[in-house]
Design an enzyme around this catalytic site. Structure first.
Site, PDB file in Angstrom:
ATOM      1  N   GLU A  56       0.913  -1.127   0.050  1.00  0.00           N
ATOM      2  CA  GLU A  56       0.010   0.046   0.071  1.00  0.00           C
ATOM      3  C   GLU A  56       0.725   1.152  -0.116  1.00  0.00           C
ATOM      4  O   GLU A  56       0.540   2.262   0.690  1.00  0.00           O
ATOM      5  CB  GLU A  56      -0.897  -0.141   1.218  1.00  0.00           C
ATOM      6  CG  GLU A  56      -1.877  -1.262   1.035  1.00  0.00           C
ATOM      7  CD  GLU A  56      -2.836  -1.368   2.417  1.00  0.00           C
ATOM      8  OE1 GLU A  56      -2.592  -0.794   3.494  1.00  0.00           O
ATOM      9  OE2 GLU A  56      -4.066  -1.737   2.213  1.00  0.00           O
TER      10      GLU A  56
ATOM     11  N   GLU B 108      -6.723  -7.621  -1.832  1.00  0.00           N
ATOM     12  CA  GLU B 108      -7.505  -7.359  -0.594  1.00  0.00           C
ATOM     13  C   GLU B 108      -9.038  -7.124  -1.133  1.00  0.00           C
ATOM     14  O   GLU B 108      -9.348  -5.799  -1.291  1.00  0.00           O
ATOM     15  CB  GLU B 108      -7.109  -6.244   0.405  1.00  0.00           C
ATOM     16  CG  GLU B 108      -5.820  -6.523   0.633  1.00  0.00           C
ATOM     17  CD  GLU B 108      -5.153  -5.640   1.790  1.00  0.00           C
ATOM     18  OE1 GLU B 108      -6.024  -4.730   2.321  1.00  0.00           O
ATOM     19  OE2 GLU B 108      -3.837  -5.557   2.119  1.00  0.00           O
TER      20      GLU B 108
END
Length: 618
Positions: A183, A267
């Protein structure tokens, strides 16, 4: 009879496929022709995330079998750097921390493995996986092209790859992909004072380290699709977190992957994270089923984050930063409203998803593993209680002109008691703007108030006489694990204490209380005033063991150890009102419970047969 033969045939098929899966040393996994290719054939990843540190090792196989029975073919796990480097240079990959064992267990069950090693992981985990002592090096800045930081990263990646390189698929293991950083695009967006070129220098060096130390399976990055500009890395597949729109997913991946797939959501959230003092978040089964079917229909690979959350035992939970509350500490429970509950139970969400995968597998999925036996322990009395002030009596303190941080005292977690004897009267507003994170205040050992970073309550009115003793018990509720505030993660009291705007300096005593193990005391009987911090202990006898849930609804705030295992933090504000007690940590015969209670003395203990995770007491 026919049904018995069919079931036997299914068992044999599963056994043979698992055996062949684990024995094939000529297997391969690659990205080619816009597809994932497993042994040269197109392969769609149906994965679920589970973090081995959040589940007792005795339950790893059970949970992995639950995933296999739901129809998944892969398990993804973060690796937490600070979990394995217990102190500078001291590495532990044994026992509960045996990463190799977890990977091999997944292979035994018949699951492929995706490794997400960071070095930054987020994950609602203390400091996003970084060791707290990195902050002690004033020349080091995390998540940047900084030599001191990258040197530490390389030490970690060297140790990590020793564990995982031999277990890659081209070495006969089950590992099919490894993530580079995590991320990073959202971090780039928050730190625009650093150029994109500089950001990329850092992230590309992490990729190069992984390759240098033997990673041969495909690499990938993981970001929201609108953060690919800062988070994607050439030579690694970009995957989109939380992207529900397949068209957006494909367009974004094509743009940053040479105009081709494959397409993956690393995710997909069937649940969500939870904080103390906030409502428990739930995601509907209907929404999860609908989105899963969309991915499957469009040939999109995906990973349920989380398929099984587990528990933030001890002091492993992290925190988010929010300008309205300064900090949002994560619950001890990491149930996540996931398809497999914190205790490993099949939820209605699990059963609904299994129905989808049954159709994909021609109703050939294994039977769902039975849940671990659950017991309730009848209420019993706490037999030993001692004031924390008596416990530290006579112990050596660290003295300084100003309060110092956890890091300065060389502890990562737990509590610090700050003490000062006053030479003159003081009356007015006590202010601790540098509180990190929660404090109870005492004058001459009597409770006078609470300060709380969550509610941005940093001051209270106080009256002190000459000779009075001021005690400030400060708790670290978990370092921030997401966003640019991860760079501001010192704990304790990090700026001067003031009364009426005047600094209170000189002669501060500090008593570190890391609770690496429970405090020892002889528990002499004394009258203990109300609302003082106490340690408590009791024994209980069990005829049988099983999972259970400690009922903390009548407790205040603190931590619990059972048979030397730190179950984690409780707090009456909720929404979590129970602590999960794994049955494998209990034993037949005598068991010992130990409690550090910050707010009130408890008289009895009991357990119940179910969790309470959604009872908020504002």
């Amino acid at each position: 009879m026919k049904k018995i033969i069919q079931n036997f045939g299914t068992i044999v098929l599963i056994f043979l496929s698992s055996f062949l899966f684990s024995q094939n040393t000529n297997s391969s996994f690659e990205i080619k022709n816009s597809s994932f290719l497993l042994n040269g054939k197109p392969f769609t990843i149906y994965s679920g995330e589970m973090h081995y540190p959040r589940v007792p090792q005795e339950y790893w196989k059970h949970r992995l079998q639950m995933m296999k029975a739901m129809g998944l073919n892969t398990v993804a796990t973060y690796v937490f750097w600070n979990y394995h480097e217990e102190s500078p240079g001291k590495w532990n990959f044994s026992g509960e921390k045996d990463l190799k064992k977890f990977i091999k267990t997944a292979q035994e069950v018949g699951l492929y493995v995706i490794i997400r090693p960071g070095p930054y992981v987020c994950a609602e985990w203390e400091f996003g996986g970084y060791p707290w002592w990195l902050q002690k090096n004033k020349n080091l800045e995390i998540r940047t092209d900084n030599k001191a930081f990258l040197d530490e990263c390389e030490k970690y990646i060297t140790q990590l790859t020793k564990q995982i390189v031999p277990l890659q698929i081209d070495h006969g293991g089950p590992i099919i992909m490894v993530q580079a950083e995590n991320e990073f695009g959202s971090y780039v967006e928050q730190r625009k004072e650093i150029s994109l070129e500089q950001h990329r220098k850092y992230s590309y060096k992490i990729k190069d380290m992984l390759l240098k130390h033997g990673i041969t399976v495909p690499l990938f990055t993981s970001d929201s699709s609108f953060y690919f500009v800062g988070g994607s890395i050439k030579g690694a597949l970009p995957t989109a977190n939380g992207e529900n729109n397949v068209d957006v997913l494909k367009k974004s991946v094509d743009e940053y992957h040479g105009g081709k797939g494959p397409y993956m959501v690393a995710e997909y959230y069937p649940g969500w994270l939870d904080h103390w003092a906030e409502p428990f978040v739930k995601v509907s089964t209907e929404d999860v089923v609908k989105q899963s079917e969309i991915y499957i229909k469009n040939g999109v690979s995906f990973n349920y984050y989380m398929i099984h959350g587990g528990t933030n035992f001890a002091f492993t939970s992290g925190a988010n930063y929010d300008k309205n509350s300064d900090i949002q500490p994560d619950l001890t429970s990491y149930d996540y409203d996931a398809p497999i509950s914190e205790a490993g139970w099949a939820t209605p969400k699990y059963n609904a998803l299994r129905n989808i995968f049954q159709k994909l597998n021609n109703n050939q999925l294994p039977e769902v593993s039975k849940p671990v036996k659950v017991i309730s322990i009848p209420e019993f009395k706490i037999t030993k209680t001692a004031s924390l002030f008596d416990v530290i009596e006579g112990k050596k303190s660290i003295v300084n002109n100003q309060p110092v941080t956890f890091e300065d005292l060389n502890i990562g977690s737990g509590y610090i008691l700050y003490r000062r004897i006053f030479e003159k009267d003081e009356k007015g507003k006590l202010e601790i703007k540098g509180l990190r994170d929660y404090a109870t205040i005492y004058i001459n050992k009597d409770f006078v108030g609470e300060l709380n970073r969550i509610n941005k309550k940093y001051d209270l009115d106080i009256e002190i006489k000459k000779g009075d003793q001021l005690d400030i018990l400060v708790e670290n509720m978990g370092r921030i694990n997401y966003g640019s505030e991860i760079n501001h993660n010192l704990k304790g009291i990090i700026s001067p204490v003031k009364i009426n705007e005047s600094e209170i300096s000189r002669n501060w005593q500090m008593f570190p209380l890391p609770f690496d193990e429970f405090l020892k005391h002889n528990f002499k009987t004394k009258n203990i005033p109300e609302n003082v911090p106490v340690i408590q202990e009791a024994e209980f006898i069990l005829d049988e063991t099983g999972d259970t849930f400690l009922d903390t609804r009548n407790f205040g705030k603190g931590i619990v150890f059972i048979n030397g295992k730190n179950l984690g933090r409780y707090w009456k504000v909720g929404p979590q009102q129970t602590l999960f007690v794994p049955g494998v940590w209990l034993k037949k015969g005598k068991n010992v419970i130990q409690i550090f209670e910050q707010l009130n003395s408890n008289e009895t203990v009991k357990t119940i047969d179910h969790p309470i995770l959604d009872q908020l007491n504002k």
